[in-house]
Each structure stands twice: as structure tokens, then as C-alpha cells.
Design an enzyme around this catalytic site. Sequence first.
Site, PDB file in Angstrom:
ATOM      1  N   ASP A 141      26.608  75.955  16.343  1.00 46.39           N
ATOM      2  CA  ASP A 141      27.587  74.853  16.295  1.00 46.39           C
ATOM      3  C   ASP A 141      27.006  73.593  16.929  1.00 46.39           C
ATOM      4  O   ASP A 141      27.723  72.814  17.529  1.00 46.39           O
ATOM      5  CB  ASP A 141      28.891  75.281  16.998  1.00 46.39           C
ATOM      6  N   LYS A 144      23.948  69.692  12.785  1.00 43.97           N
ATOM      7  CA  LYS A 144      23.941  70.494  11.571  1.00 43.97           C
ATOM      8  C   LYS A 144      22.551  70.646  10.938  1.00 43.97           C
ATOM      9  O   LYS A 144      22.293  71.645  10.272  1.00 43.97           O
ATOM     10  CB  LYS A 144      24.965  69.943  10.575  1.00 43.97           C
ATOM     11  N   ASP A 169      29.442  77.430  12.322  1.00 41.83           N
ATOM     12  CA  ASP A 169      30.620  76.579  12.151  1.00 41.83           C
ATOM     13  C   ASP A 169      30.268  75.371  11.284  1.00 41.83           C
ATOM     14  O   ASP A 169      29.089  75.022  11.130  1.00 41.83           O
ATOM     15  CB  ASP A 169      31.131  76.112  13.525  1.00 41.83           C
ATOM     16  N   ASN A 170      31.294  74.745  10.730  1.00 41.33           N
ATOM     17  CA  ASN A 170      31.158  73.467  10.002  1.00 41.33           C
ATOM     18  C   ASN A 170      30.224  73.550   8.801  1.00 41.33           C
ATOM     19  O   ASN A 170      29.525  72.582   8.497  1.00 41.33           O
ATOM     20  CB  ASN A 170      30.641  72.354  10.941  1.00 41.33           C
ATOM     21  N   GLU A 199      38.509  71.421  12.581  1.00 38.96           N
ATOM     22  CA  GLU A 199      39.318  71.436  13.797  1.00 38.96           C
ATOM     23  C   GLU A 199      40.335  70.296  13.854  1.00 38.96           C
ATOM     24  O   GLU A 199      39.985  69.146  13.639  1.00 38.96           O
ATOM     25  CB  GLU A 199      38.415  71.393  15.050  1.00 38.96           C
TER      26      GLU A 199
END
Length: 214
Positions: A141, A144, A169-170, A199
Site C-alpha cells: 500500500d 503504486k 490495495d488500490n 476509502e
Amino acid sequence: TGSTRPQRLLKAVQKNASRGDPQSVISAIDRFCHSSEWAMNVGDEKGVILDSVVCEVSPGCALELGTYCGYSTVRIGRLLPPGAKLITLEFNPDYAKVARQVIDFAGLQEKVLLVEGPSGDLIPKMKEQYGITTFDLVFLDHWKDRYLPDTKLLEECGLLRKGSILLADNVICPGTPDYLAYVRSSPRYESKYFKSHLEYTKVEDGLEKSIFLG
Ligand code: SAM
Ligand code: MG
């Protein structure tokens, strides 16, 4: 106001959560982010998916890439089995300072080791300096564009074993296209998407869970 968002988030924790109660820390941060200021925590909705993966894996040794204020650190830390350890990496000293206080407030300082520095420098030191054999679970996380190079680094450093779980994540927002293509096409991984939302918003995002097959 002269303070930073992480400092205001910490104040909200100190004011509204109970010391030694990780769930109250998580709730205080989520309330702050829903009602006052958005912040880049994994958040309550994706947090439920993170929780279920942590419970399923029950890691003896876990790694988190990207601590920020320690929200996901507390989420993971509170679900670790007795004696387990979580190492979390953060290269921003101001964020690390806040995260240490959030982790301590939650009472998780014995289970969590926050190491300050860039993941690319720290991952190769995990075995010798931190006594790690392999990680059972890695939560990705951080920035990226580092997911893919750091995954390859974890492989090269022998820090993954057959059955280690990567949870990223993401993967949709902001997105990690090179990482997703890699874990979805490599015969060394079995990979699955968990659809959710960015989120504290209604924008689609999700987590990718990838099993390292060795
Ligand atoms: N995992 C946190 C949570 O859900 O509560 C949020 C982490 S935030 C999205 C990403 C964090 O990774 C930032 O605090 C940033 O400073 C840190 N970061 C980005 N790239 C990094 C790197 N290469 N090494 C260490 N930390 C990094
Ligand atoms: Mg995130």
C-alpha cells in the site's frame, strides 16, 4: 492551521479513542476521515476485506509496505496471533512519527516494528538485519509504481515461501496496472480481485490477493 493532516488525525485519536483499544483507534480515524478530512488509509470498507485475509492467513510474520499514520498497521496488528510480528515500512519521517504514536496508543508496540526508510533499500536487509525467514503475508500500500519492483525484490531476496499471500490495495484507484498484469499472468501466482470502493468514497477500487506458488 499550522498543523498537518496526520497531526490532526492523531489528535482525533487521542481525543476520541481509548488507550490500549485498537478498535476504538480504527473507529476514531474512520470517523475523522468521513466527517472532517479524507486521508489515504485503506479505510473501513476495504478494511473488512483486509481483516478477513489477515484472519484467514493468521500470519506469524507479516510485512506492510506504506505505514502512513498507522491505520492499516493497527487493523492488521490487532488480528495477529500471539507472538506474531508485523514489520511496517515508511519513508516519510513525519508520517512515521505520527504512526508510532498511533500504534503505541493502540497498545500494539510489542507486535509492530516500524522501520523508517525506502522499501527498495530495506527489503534486501530483512533477513540479515531483522532476522526474517519469509513473510506469510505482505500488504502492499505504498506508492503504486513500487508494487511490482518490490514484489520482484521480495522474490529475489527469498522472502516469499510457497503459500505466502500478497494483498495489494488500490489496484484500480489510483491503479497498479503493471503489478496487476504481472500477478495475473505469472504462473508463480494465483490471483483474485476483491471489488470494493476507494476509502471514504463511492469510487470503485479493490484489493488483489495473490498466492505465491513458489
Ligand atoms: N497503509 C496505510 C493505511 O492504509 O493506513 C496507508 C499508506 S499510504 C497510502 C502510502 C504510504 O507509503 C505513504 O505514507 C508514503 O510515504 C509511503 N511510501 C511510499 N513509497 C514508499 C517506499 N518506497 N518506501 C517506504 N514508504 C513509502
Ligand atoms: Mg491504499
